[in-house]
Design a protein around this motif. Structure first.
Motif, PDB file in Angstrom:
ATOM      1  N   THR A  39       0.847  -1.204   0.000  1.00 19.95           N
ATOM      2  CA  THR A  39       0.000   0.000   0.000  1.00 19.95           C
ATOM      3  C   THR A  39       0.873   1.240   0.000  1.00 19.95           C
ATOM      4  O   THR A  39       2.042   1.188   0.367  1.00 19.95           O
ATOM      5  N   LEU A  40       0.285   2.342  -0.450  1.00 22.17           N
ATOM      6  CA  LEU A  40       1.004   3.610  -0.458  1.00 22.17           C
ATOM      7  C   LEU A  40       1.265   4.076   0.983  1.00 22.17           C
ATOM      8  O   LEU A  40       0.361   4.017   1.826  1.00 22.17           O
ATOM      9  N   PRO A  41       2.494   4.570   1.261  1.00 20.36           N
ATOM     10  CA  PRO A  41       2.800   5.036   2.619  1.00 20.36           C
ATOM     11  C   PRO A  41       2.261   6.440   2.877  1.00 20.36           C
ATOM     12  O   PRO A  41       2.986   7.328   3.322  1.00 20.36           O
ATOM     13  N   THR A  42       0.963   6.644   2.583  1.00 23.31           N
ATOM     14  CA  THR A  42       0.385   7.977   2.776  1.00 23.31           C
ATOM     15  C   THR A  42       0.287   8.342   4.256  1.00 23.31           C
ATOM     16  O   THR A  42       0.264   9.526   4.598  1.00 23.31           O
ATOM     17  N   SER A  43       0.215   7.321   5.121  1.00 22.03           N
ATOM     18  CA  SER A  43       0.126   7.627   6.552  1.00 22.03           C
ATOM     19  C   SER A  43       1.392   8.327   7.032  1.00 22.03           C
ATOM     20  O   SER A  43       1.333   9.209   7.887  1.00 22.03           O
ATOM     21  N   LEU A  96       8.111  25.867   6.825  1.00 21.53           N
ATOM     22  CA  LEU A  96       7.099  24.863   7.184  1.00 21.53           C
ATOM     23  C   LEU A  96       5.946  24.882   6.190  1.00 21.53           C
ATOM     24  O   LEU A  96       5.400  23.827   5.839  1.00 21.53           O
ATOM     25  N   GLN A  97       5.571  26.075   5.721  1.00 22.53           N
ATOM     26  CA  GLN A  97       4.496  26.154   4.728  1.00 22.53           C
ATOM     27  C   GLN A  97       4.905  25.461   3.437  1.00 22.53           C
ATOM     28  O   GLN A  97       4.106  24.764   2.801  1.00 22.53           O
ATOM     29  N   ASN A  98       6.168  25.640   3.057  1.00 29.42           N
ATOM     30  CA  ASN A  98       6.675  24.946   1.861  1.00 29.42           C
ATOM     31  C   ASN A  98       6.641  23.436   2.053  1.00 29.42           C
ATOM     32  O   ASN A  98       6.308  22.683   1.138  1.00 29.42           O
ATOM     33  N   ILE A  99       6.990  22.981   3.274  1.00 29.09           N
ATOM     34  CA  ILE A  99       6.959  21.546   3.561  1.00 29.09           C
ATOM     35  C   ILE A  99       5.536  21.007   3.424  1.00 29.09           C
ATOM     36  O   ILE A  99       5.311  19.929   2.854  1.00 29.09           O
ATOM     37  N   LEU A 100       4.551  21.759   3.935  1.00 25.63           N
ATOM     38  CA  LEU A 100       3.153  21.326   3.820  1.00 25.63           C
ATOM     39  C   LEU A 100       2.737  21.225   2.353  1.00 25.63           C
ATOM     40  O   LEU A 100       2.062  20.269   1.948  1.00 25.63           O
ATOM     41  N   GLU A 101       3.155  22.210   1.544  1.00 26.97           N
ATOM     42  CA  GLU A 101       2.816  22.177   0.114  1.00 26.97           C
ATOM     43  C   GLU A 101       3.480  20.986  -0.577  1.00 26.97           C
ATOM     44  O   GLU A 101       2.865  20.294  -1.391  1.00 26.97           O
ATOM     45  N   TYR A 102       4.763  20.744  -0.233  1.00 27.49           N
ATOM     46  CA  TYR A 102       5.466  19.617  -0.847  1.00 27.49           C
ATOM     47  C   TYR A 102       4.839  18.287  -0.415  1.00 27.49           C
ATOM     48  O   TYR A 102       4.762  17.343  -1.223  1.00 27.49           O
ATOM     49  N   CYS A 103       4.417  18.192   0.837  1.00 28.60           N
ATOM     50  CA  CYS A 103       3.804  16.952   1.319  1.00 28.60           C
ATOM     51  C   CYS A 103       2.480  16.685   0.593  1.00 28.60           C
ATOM     52  O   CYS A 103       2.179  15.543   0.212  1.00 28.60           O
TER      53      CYS A 103
END
Length: 477
Positions: free
Chosen positions: A87-91, A116-123
Motif C-alpha cells: 500500500t502507499l505510505p500515505t500515513s 514549514l508552509q513549503n513543507i506542507l505544500e510539498y507533502c
C-alpha cells in the motif's frame, strides 16, 4: 559522547532559577520586589521561548533523519511490486503534515514558518504523486515517476526542514542576544537600588548577576560558533537547571546539524554513484535495432535455428542487465552477458569477428560490478576489429594475480595511435569522459573497490589493444 554531554546538568548540584530569585525576594528590601518580578517575567519568557525552540529543533532533526529514507524505501518497494509494501505510505506523509502543522503553531520566526508552509505544500504534492504512481501500471513509467517525482519531493522536504532548523538556530542566537541585553538592563537597575543597601546585598547581587550572564554569554558564543559551522562546542557549566537545559539543547542541536551535514555528503556521494551506474547501464539503441533487423533477416531467409539462437542470446543479454536489480553480479554472469553480446555481433560480423573467452572455474563466483566486460568488448569490436581490414579476434582472459583478479580484454584490431592513447590515459587519470566509455567503467571500479583498482590500457597502432581490469579477490557488499 553526546549522551555524556547532554546529561551533564544532572551531575552538577542544580537549583531552579525561580527558587534562587525567591530567596532574593526575602533578602532584599521591598523596593526591589518590583525588579525581581520583572526579572522573573523576563526569565520565564525566554525560558519558554528557548524550550519551544529546543523542542522544535529536536523533533525536526529526528524527522529529517528518518523521513526521506523511509518514504523512498517504501515507495521503491511499492513501485516494484514487493510484498514488503503493498500500500502507499500515505500515513507517513500525513504524519509529516501533522508534525509540520504542530511546529507551525509553536514557531515565531517568519522564515521558519515559511519553510514549514513549503513543507506542507510539498507533502500535499507528494501525496498526489503517490496516487499517480498507484494509477500507473507500466513499470518503466512508475520508476520514472519515482525518480523524478517522489525522490525529488522527499529531497525538497528534507532541504526545507534543514532550512527550518537553520532559521530556528539563527532565531535562537537572536533570542539569546535579546535575553542577555534584557538581563543586563535588569542587573543595572537592580544594582542602582542595591547601592543604597548594605554591602552584603551588593556583593550578593554581583555574584548573582555573574552566575547568569557568564554562562549565557558562553551559550551565545556557542550558538555563534554553530552558525559559523563549528559543531564541536565546549560545555557550559551552570548550577541553574534552565541554563543547563539550554546548554543541553544547543549541544544536541549542534550534534544533529553535524549529522545532517554528513548525511547530505553521503547522499551526494550516492547520487554520484547512481549517475555513474546509469551512465554505464545505458544501452545503445542502434545495437538493439540492428539485432532485431538481423533476426528479421534470418527469419525471412528461413534460418529459424539461427534466429532462435540470436533471440536466446538477446534474452540472456537483457536478463543480465536487469539482474533482479543487483549492480554486483558474479563473474560467471558477466561473462555470460558478454558472450551473448559477442554471439549476437558474430552473426552480423561473421566475416571479420572471432572471439575466445577463458574463465577458470575457481573464479566463476568472483563478484564484479555489472557491465564491466561488455563495454570493453564493445570497444574492442567497434574501435579495433571494425577499423581493421580482414578478420580479427577478441580475447577475454580471467586470472588471479596475487590477491587480485585480472580481467583482460584484447583484440588484434587496428590499435590506437600514440596521441589518442595518451588522451585516453589522461582521461582515466583525470576522470574525463573520453576513451570510448572506458572512464565510466574505470570510475565505477574505483567507487566500489578504491583508487588502487581500475583500468589500464595498452595499445600499438596496427597491432591491437589490451584493456585490463584489476579488482580485489574478496569483496563484501
Amino acid at each position: 559522547m553526546g549522551i555524556l554531554k547532554f546529561n551533564n546538568y544532572q551531575k552538577v548540584k542544580s537549583v531552579s532559577l525561580s527558587i534562587k530569585l525567591r530567596k532574593i525576594i526575602f533578602i532584599m528590601l521591598l523596593p526591589l520586589i518590583f525588579w525581581i518580578l520583572v526579572a522573573l517575567i523576563i526569565f520565564g519568557f525566554y525560558e519558554n521561548k528557548v524550550a519551544k525552540l529546543t523542542h522544535n529543533v529536536t523533533i525536526s532533526s529526528k524527522f529529517n533523519m528518518d523521513f526521506k529514507g523511509a518514504i523512498d524505501l517504501k515507495m521503491y518497494h511499492y513501485t516494484v511490486g514487493s510484498k514488503q509494501q503493498t500500500t502507499l505510505p500515505t500515513s507517513d506523509v500525513k504524519d509529516a503534515i501533522a508534525l509540520a502543522e504542530s511546529l507551525k503553531r509553536t514557531t515565531d520566526c517568519k522564515e521558519s514558518r515559511k519553510a514549514l508552509q513549503n513543507i506542507l505544500e510539498y507533502c500535499n504534492n507528494l501525496q498526489e504523486k503517490m496516487h499517480m504512481i498507484a494509477e500507473t501500471k507500466e513499470y518503466d513509467s512508475r520508476q520514472l515517476q519515482l525518480e523524478n517525482n517522489i525522490y525529488v519531493l522527499t529531497r525538497l522536504i528534507q532541504g526545507k526542514m534543514i532550512d527550518y532548523i537553520y532559521y530556528e538556530a539563527g532565531y535562537m542566537a537572536v533570542l539569546e542576544e535579546n535575553m542577555r541585553h534584557d538581563i543586563k538592563i535588569v542587573i543595572v537597575l537592580a544594582f542602582l537600588f542595591v547601592c543604597g543597601s548594605i554591602s552584603f546585598l551588593l556583593t550578593f547581587g554581583i555574584r548573582f548577576s555573574k552566575s547568569i550572564t557568564v554562562p549565557i554569554s558562553k551559550l551565545c558564543h556557542n550558538v555563534n560558533q554553530v552558525g559559523q559551522g563549528e559543531f564541536s562546542i565546549p560545555e557550559v557549566n551552570s548550577s541553574y537547571i534552565e541554563i543547563a537545559q539550554l546548554n543541553t539543547g544547543i549541544q544536541h542541536m549542534a550534534m544533529r546539524i553535524g549529522i545532517l551535514l554528513e548525511n547530505v555528503k553521503e547522499e551526494e556521494k550516492l547520487q554520484h554513484k547512481t549517475q555513474l551506474q546509469l551512465l554505464q547501464a545505458q544501452i545503445n539503441p542502434h545495437f538493439l535495432y540492428n539485432t532485431l533487423d538481423a533476426i528479421v533477416w534470418l527469419v525471412e531467409s528461413v534460418q529459424q535455428e539461427a534466429a532462435v539462437t540470436m533471440l536466446t542470446n538477446l534474452s540472456v543479454f537483457f536478463r543480465t542487465i536487469l539482474s533482479k536489480g543487483n549492480d554486483i553480479i558474479s563473474l560467471k554472469e558477466e561473462i555470460m552477458h558478454t558472450k551473448s553480446y559477442l554471439d549476437i555481433q558474430a552473426v552480423r560480423y561473421q566475416d571479420i569477428l572471432e572471439y575466445d573467452i577463458s574463465l577458470p572455474e575457481e573464479l566463476e563466483q568472483i563478484k564484479v560490478p555489472k557491465l564491466t566486460l561488455q563495454p570493453l568488448a564493445e570497444n574492442a569490436l567497434y574501435h579495433g576489429v571494425k577499423e581493421k581490414r580482414g578478420k580479427s579476434a577478441i580475447t577475454i582472459q580471467c586470472y588471479k594475480q596475487e590477491k587480485n583478479i585480472i580481467l583482460a580484454v584484447s583484440d588484434n584490431g587496428i590499435g590506437i595511435n600514440t596521441d589518442k592513447l595518451r588522451t585516453i590515459k589522461e582521461g582515466l587519470v583525470g576522470s574525463k569522459h573520453d576513451g570510448f566509455g572506458l572512464t565510466a567503467v574505470h570510475e565505477r571500479i574505483k567507487l566500489y573497490f578504491g583508487d588502487s583498482f581500475g583500468l589500464k590500457i595498452a595499445s600499438a597502432y596496427g597491432t591491437g589493444t589490451t584493456v585490463t581490469v584489476t579488482i580485489p579477490e574478496n569483496f563484501q557488499l
